[in-house]
Design a protein around this motif. Structure first.
Motif, PDB file in Angstrom:
ATOM      1  N   ASP A  84       0.849  -1.188   0.000  1.00 21.05           N
ATOM      2  CA  ASP A  84       0.000   0.000   0.000  1.00 21.05           C
ATOM      3  C   ASP A  84       0.884   1.236   0.000  1.00 21.05           C
ATOM      4  OD1 ASP A  84      -2.357   1.435  -0.053  1.00 21.05           O
ATOM      5  OD2 ASP A  84      -2.893   1.044   2.028  1.00 21.05           O
ATOM      6  N   GLY A 132      -2.202   5.172  -2.980  1.00 24.33           N
ATOM      7  CA  GLY A 132      -2.888   3.969  -3.447  1.00 24.33           C
ATOM      8  C   GLY A 132      -1.944   3.113  -4.276  1.00 24.33           C
ATOM      9  N   SER A 175      -3.222  -4.767  -3.463  1.00 16.00           N
ATOM     10  CA  SER A 175      -3.396  -3.740  -2.437  1.00 16.00           C
ATOM     11  C   SER A 175      -4.394  -4.259  -1.411  1.00 16.00           C
ATOM     12  CB  SER A 175      -3.905  -2.440  -3.073  1.00 16.00           C
ATOM     13  OG  SER A 175      -5.161  -2.661  -3.677  1.00 16.00           O
TER      14      SER A 175
END
Length: 170
Positions: A50, A54, A88
């Motif tokens: 992360d 983003g 992510s």
């Protein structure tokens, strides 16, 4: 760690994390978790990264390539074939670290608060000392020490959920 992957890291996972953490950091990201699971004759290596901006698909592809090269250079995965998956954190990731709270700015969250039960509010600010939430129109400040793991609440139709929309359906 993302929800659903809460477990104590194995020795293998810790060694892998030690190898790939500098690679992930060089890409301007944080290593959130490493998980190795059996997938038939292969192993599946799931790496969650992360950053404050983003993680785009291009970011994940670059990190995947660089992590794969680092793993192959030191043979930390052993002789077993493996599949590498870089992603992510999902919206269901518990908010446990300062950076998680900071990255949730503007989001509606539900969080257990010591001696107060659960509180629902929008994250206004997260700094080194705690979190400021808008709770029913009132600003409330909480030190991290009184907060449990927060959970982002999925909102449909809220402007935060529509960021990136162009107005033409794309």
């Amino acid at each position: 760690m993302p929800a659903g992957s809460r477990h104590a890291p194995s020795d293998d996972e810790s060694r892998i994390a030690d190898v790939i953490r500098p690679v992930v950091a060089a890409a301007g990201m944080d290593l959130e978790s490493v998980r190795v699971t059996a997938a038939g004759r292969r192993r599946l290596l799931r790496v969650v990264v992360d950053s404050d901006r983003g993680v785009s698909l291009d970011d994940a592809a670059v990190v995947s390539r660089d992590v794969s090269a680092a793993l192959d250079a030191v043979a930390v995965m052993g002789d077993f074939p493996y599949t590498l998956e870089v992603s992510s954190p999902g919206v269901d990731r518990p908010l446990t670290d300062t950076r998680h709270w900071r990255r949730a700015a503007g989001r509606l969250v539900r969080v257990p608060v010591a001696d107060s039960g659960a509180v629902v509010g929008r994250v206004l600010l997260a700094d080194a000392d705690g979190v400021t939430l808008d709770v029913e129109g009132a600003r409330r400040r909480f030190a991290y020490g009184v907060l449990g793991a927060g959970a982002v609440q999925v909102e449909f139709g809220h402007p935060q959920a529509e960021l990136g929309a162009t107005g033409d359906g794309h």
